[in-house]
Design a protein around this motif. Sequence first.
Motif, PDB file in Angstrom:
ATOM      1  N   ARG A 314       0.805  -1.210   0.000  1.00  0.00           N
ATOM      2  CA  ARG A 314       0.000   0.000   0.000  1.00  0.00           C
ATOM      3  C   ARG A 314       0.842   1.266   0.000  1.00  0.00           C
ATOM      4  O   ARG A 314       0.324   2.378   0.059  1.00  0.00           O
ATOM      5  CB  ARG A 314      -0.912   0.000   1.229  1.00  0.00           C
ATOM      6  CG  ARG A 314      -1.766  -1.248   1.346  1.00  0.00           C
ATOM      7  CD  ARG A 314      -2.963  -0.994   2.213  1.00  0.00           C
ATOM      8  NE  ARG A 314      -3.712   0.168   1.758  1.00  0.00           N
ATOM      9  CZ  ARG A 314      -4.740   0.105   0.933  1.00  0.00           C
ATOM     10  NH1 ARG A 314      -5.149  -1.038   0.489  1.00  0.00           N
ATOM     11  NH2 ARG A 314      -5.367   1.202   0.566  1.00  0.00           N
ATOM     12  N   GLU A 316       3.327   4.368  -0.959  1.00  0.00           N
ATOM     13  CA  GLU A 316       3.631   5.239  -2.092  1.00  0.00           C
ATOM     14  C   GLU A 316       5.092   5.036  -2.494  1.00  0.00           C
ATOM     15  O   GLU A 316       5.956   4.929  -1.637  1.00  0.00           O
ATOM     16  CB  GLU A 316       3.424   6.700  -1.694  1.00  0.00           C
ATOM     17  CG  GLU A 316       1.979   7.133  -1.625  1.00  0.00           C
ATOM     18  CD  GLU A 316       1.352   7.276  -3.007  1.00  0.00           C
ATOM     19  OE1 GLU A 316       2.064   7.622  -3.962  1.00  0.00           O
ATOM     20  OE2 GLU A 316       0.138   7.026  -3.127  1.00  0.00           O
TER      21      GLU A 316
ATOM     22  N   LYS B  13      -7.384  11.375  -8.522  1.00  0.00           N
ATOM     23  CA  LYS B  13      -6.633  10.810  -7.400  1.00  0.00           C
ATOM     24  C   LYS B  13      -6.805  11.707  -6.197  1.00  0.00           C
ATOM     25  O   LYS B  13      -6.550  12.909  -6.256  1.00  0.00           O
ATOM     26  CB  LYS B  13      -5.148  10.720  -7.767  1.00  0.00           C
ATOM     27  CG  LYS B  13      -4.254  10.297  -6.630  1.00  0.00           C
ATOM     28  CD  LYS B  13      -4.395   8.831  -6.308  1.00  0.00           C
ATOM     29  CE  LYS B  13      -3.525   8.427  -5.132  1.00  0.00           C
ATOM     30  NZ  LYS B  13      -3.642   6.994  -4.846  1.00  0.00           N
ATOM     31  N   ARG B  14      -7.275  11.104  -5.119  1.00  0.00           N
ATOM     32  CA  ARG B  14      -7.417  11.857  -3.879  1.00  0.00           C
ATOM     33  C   ARG B  14      -6.512  11.257  -2.829  1.00  0.00           C
ATOM     34  O   ARG B  14      -6.407  10.044  -2.698  1.00  0.00           O
ATOM     35  CB  ARG B  14      -8.867  11.807  -3.401  1.00  0.00           C
ATOM     36  CG  ARG B  14      -9.732  12.899  -4.016  1.00  0.00           C
ATOM     37  CD  ARG B  14     -11.082  12.990  -3.332  1.00  0.00           C
ATOM     38  NE  ARG B  14     -12.036  12.050  -3.884  1.00  0.00           N
ATOM     39  CZ  ARG B  14     -12.735  12.264  -5.000  1.00  0.00           C
ATOM     40  NH1 ARG B  14     -12.595  13.394  -5.664  1.00  0.00           N
ATOM     41  NH2 ARG B  14     -13.569  11.362  -5.446  1.00  0.00           N
ATOM     42  N   TYR B  15      -5.821  12.122  -2.082  1.00  0.00           N
ATOM     43  CA  TYR B  15      -5.097  11.691  -0.896  1.00  0.00           C
ATOM     44  C   TYR B  15      -5.904  12.190   0.291  1.00  0.00           C
ATOM     45  O   TYR B  15      -5.864  13.377   0.589  1.00  0.00           O
ATOM     46  CB  TYR B  15      -3.696  12.303  -0.852  1.00  0.00           C
ATOM     47  CG  TYR B  15      -2.741  11.713  -1.862  1.00  0.00           C
ATOM     48  CD1 TYR B  15      -2.231  10.435  -1.690  1.00  0.00           C
ATOM     49  CD2 TYR B  15      -2.345  12.437  -2.977  1.00  0.00           C
ATOM     50  CE1 TYR B  15      -1.344   9.897  -2.606  1.00  0.00           C
ATOM     51  CE2 TYR B  15      -1.458  11.902  -3.896  1.00  0.00           C
ATOM     52  CZ  TYR B  15      -0.967  10.630  -3.699  1.00  0.00           C
ATOM     53  OH  TYR B  15      -0.083  10.096  -4.600  1.00  0.00           O
ATOM     54  N   GLY B  16      -6.651  11.297   0.930  1.00  0.00           N
ATOM     55  CA  GLY B  16      -7.518  11.750   2.008  1.00  0.00           C
ATOM     56  C   GLY B  16      -8.524  12.734   1.444  1.00  0.00           C
ATOM     57  O   GLY B  16      -9.270  12.411   0.527  1.00  0.00           O
ATOM     58  N   THR B  19      -7.355  16.641  -3.206  1.00  0.00           N
ATOM     59  CA  THR B  19      -7.422  16.074  -4.547  1.00  0.00           C
ATOM     60  C   THR B  19      -6.165  16.459  -5.303  1.00  0.00           C
ATOM     61  O   THR B  19      -5.913  17.635  -5.548  1.00  0.00           O
ATOM     62  CB  THR B  19      -8.662  16.608  -5.285  1.00  0.00           C
ATOM     63  OG1 THR B  19      -9.797  16.344  -4.464  1.00  0.00           O
ATOM     64  CG2 THR B  19      -8.846  15.909  -6.617  1.00  0.00           C
ATOM     65  N   ALA B  20      -5.376  15.452  -5.664  1.00  0.00           N
ATOM     66  CA  ALA B  20      -4.117  15.715  -6.365  1.00  0.00           C
ATOM     67  C   ALA B  20      -4.359  15.814  -7.868  1.00  0.00           C
ATOM     68  O   ALA B  20      -3.764  16.636  -8.559  1.00  0.00           O
ATOM     69  CB  ALA B  20      -3.097  14.630  -6.056  1.00  0.00           C
ATOM     70  N   THR B  46       1.678  12.443 -10.106  1.00  0.00           N
ATOM     71  CA  THR B  46       0.582  11.568  -9.686  1.00  0.00           C
ATOM     72  C   THR B  46      -0.108  10.958 -10.906  1.00  0.00           C
ATOM     73  O   THR B  46      -0.411   9.761 -10.933  1.00  0.00           O
ATOM     74  CB  THR B  46      -0.430  12.376  -8.858  1.00  0.00           C
ATOM     75  OG1 THR B  46       0.278  13.080  -7.841  1.00  0.00           O
ATOM     76  CG2 THR B  46      -1.455  11.468  -8.232  1.00  0.00           C
ATOM     77  N   THR B  55       0.401   3.730  -8.398  1.00  0.00           N
ATOM     78  CA  THR B  55      -0.397   4.254  -7.299  1.00  0.00           C
ATOM     79  C   THR B  55      -1.856   3.978  -7.643  1.00  0.00           C
ATOM     80  O   THR B  55      -2.217   3.869  -8.816  1.00  0.00           O
ATOM     81  CB  THR B  55      -0.125   5.749  -7.047  1.00  0.00           C
ATOM     82  OG1 THR B  55      -0.676   6.111  -5.793  1.00  0.00           O
ATOM     83  CG2 THR B  55      -0.707   6.638  -8.119  1.00  0.00           C
ATOM     84  N   THR B  58      -8.214   6.691  -7.807  1.00  0.00           N
ATOM     85  CA  THR B  58      -9.418   6.878  -6.994  1.00  0.00           C
ATOM     86  C   THR B  58     -10.660   6.663  -7.851  1.00  0.00           C
ATOM     87  O   THR B  58     -11.572   5.937  -7.474  1.00  0.00           O
ATOM     88  CB  THR B  58      -9.433   8.284  -6.362  1.00  0.00           C
ATOM     89  OG1 THR B  58      -8.186   8.499  -5.693  1.00  0.00           O
ATOM     90  CG2 THR B  58     -10.570   8.404  -5.379  1.00  0.00           C
TER      91      THR B  58
END
Lengths: 319, 318
Positions: A314, A316, B13-16, B19-20, B46, B55, B58
């Motif tokens: 998981r 990065e 793509k979201r990190y938490g 939004t990236a 990303t 990666t 999302t």
Amino acid sequence: MRREGSPRRGVGVVFFRELFDHLTSVRMLVLELLVVLFGAVVVYFAAEQIRNTTAEDPFLFLRLFAPPGQSLLSFVTVLSILIPLIAIGLGFDAINGEYNRRTLSRILSQPIYRDALLFGKFLAGLATLSICLITLWLMVIGFGLLRLGIPPSTEEMGRMLVFLLVSIAYAGVWLSLAMLFSVLFRSTATAALSALGLWLFLALLWPALAQVVGEAISPSDIRFTMIGIPTPDTVAWQQGLARISPGTLYGEAVVAMLNPEAQSLTNLLAQFQGRVLGAPLPLDQSILSAWPQIVSLIAGMILLFVVGYIAFQRQEVRA
Amino acid sequence: MSDTVIEARDLTKRYGRATAVDGISFDIARGEIFGLLGPNGAGKTTTILMMLGLTEITSGTVRVLGHDPVREPLQVKRMVGYLPDTVGFYDHMTAVDNLRYTAGLIGIPVADRAARITSALDRVGLSDAARKHVGNFSRGMRQRLGLAEILMKDVSVAILDEPTSGLDPQATNELLEMIRWLKREGVAVLLSSHLLERVQSVCDRVALFHSGKIALIGTVPELAKQVLGGGYHVEVEADGTGLAEKLAAVPGVRNVEATAPGHFRLLAEGDVRPQAAAAVVGAGGQLRRLSVENPSLDAIYSRYFESQPRSEGEMHAA
Ligand SMILES: Nc1ncnc2c1ncn2[C@@H]1O[C@H](COP(=O)(O)OP(=O)(O)O)[C@@H](O)[C@H]1O
Ligand SMILES: [Mg+2]
């Protein structure tokens, strides 16, 4: 979801490169020298002691590894300290090292799964440790042949062989742990320090702590104390807690293998069944009595590896 | 075979909660050089990692040569070469040994390895350093070694993340020349950069990123026309009467500015030097100098985002 392609693709490539790297690295040389130095001194004194005492011992060879009586430093003690050190030395920068060198994303963009990288590295580490331990083991036996002048019996060979395998499993536990830390911590220094810290804690503090905590959870019963024997419940707790440390498990398994006369607590039952106290156990009985410890070591190794694997999946990869 | 090698649809793509990458779509054609351009933190890396299956996505989809990087990562990674930003190698190994290791991971037949490694190193001009330890390599040499790895892999798509960052102008030009060569070999190249000016010359098409979204997409002249209303600046120095009117009448000229007596600055949709020269001569004037300035992506970018509401603290990287 089914993944396309084999997760083992690339394991061999990673394995051989890492193995070559380990075997040619200065780091490995230093660790190996350390073991040989310590081992040589300890085994030399053990041999002297044996020669000065009885020659009628049926397990002369085993005494080389674990001298009888209250010998402060035995080869086994040295191993139980140095194995974790080497294993941590080999594994602490397995993944975070790749990350910091910025090679991780480049390697993982090749057609392999992450599994292959982690597993290949683990196998290479384990192979290196095995080569190391087998070399040492052969050296001790060779030294014994020269110094004691008699070949080991078949039973002794069997016991020493199991001892070797248990040592490799013990090394595997620490290697798994070191690699887990190399996944969890981005800094190699942090990973190394955490692993070494945990090792020191488990080796030095935990045995004493287990006694105290065991006593606190299940206090000694006055009725047992009165007649001067430890309370079984308390002892069970203390032992169970102590066995969280792989060092304890290793120690118990090794004693069972190298010290046929040793009666561990689990063998108390045997006494009641009429076996004479102090009579040596046959090899299969010794293995049986050490079986839980051996299985626990292997299970611990696998468990730690799986945790590292899940964490790595998981993670990065970007630099 | 279809002509589209990469197809992204509503890629997010979201990190938490952050939004990236925010619902981007684009297509890249075979043999095209496509630039993902935008300031640091805009979401370029990303996007690239999602295309490689490195990666999790999302939402949205991406197809690389018809394969889904989520389900068939090995298929995708087999056909795509990737040069990460600040690429790293094993410093204690030689360039050849580094490539040999990757060749093993790729699964290049043992018999072919040596030849492919040699020709790749040759191609990027590293033959002399082939047996040297990578630890002594300069940044430019590392980038080239990364490119050699891609050449050795024999891919149809090359993804290069910030390939020119940290390189001096000469090394940059050499690298851009190698990228052009890749294109001539029929490889589709996707490159990202925060230095718009540096790479605009090699890109067939560009996508301008801004906080996770693609703000503009197209060829540089197209974007220039759309945003700057032309973007070609033609400088004319000529003597004569009524030249300003004549120049303004040239088709494609949007605006004429007399910067000094006998100096005119034209804003045009294209390179209108021939027509401007004809106009001056036709009006009986004397032409002394004529020059053109191609539209600059930097100008396009800053002009476009001047007219947009600024997002917090976003800097146009220099
Ligand atoms: N692991 C992560 N966790 C949280 N946010 C991240 C992570 N990686 C990147 N980001 C954020 O995603 C955004 C896009 O980053 P990136 O794709 O690296 O931009 P670029 O490559 O265009 O410079 C940035 O705002 C960054 O802070
Ligand atoms: Mg980036």
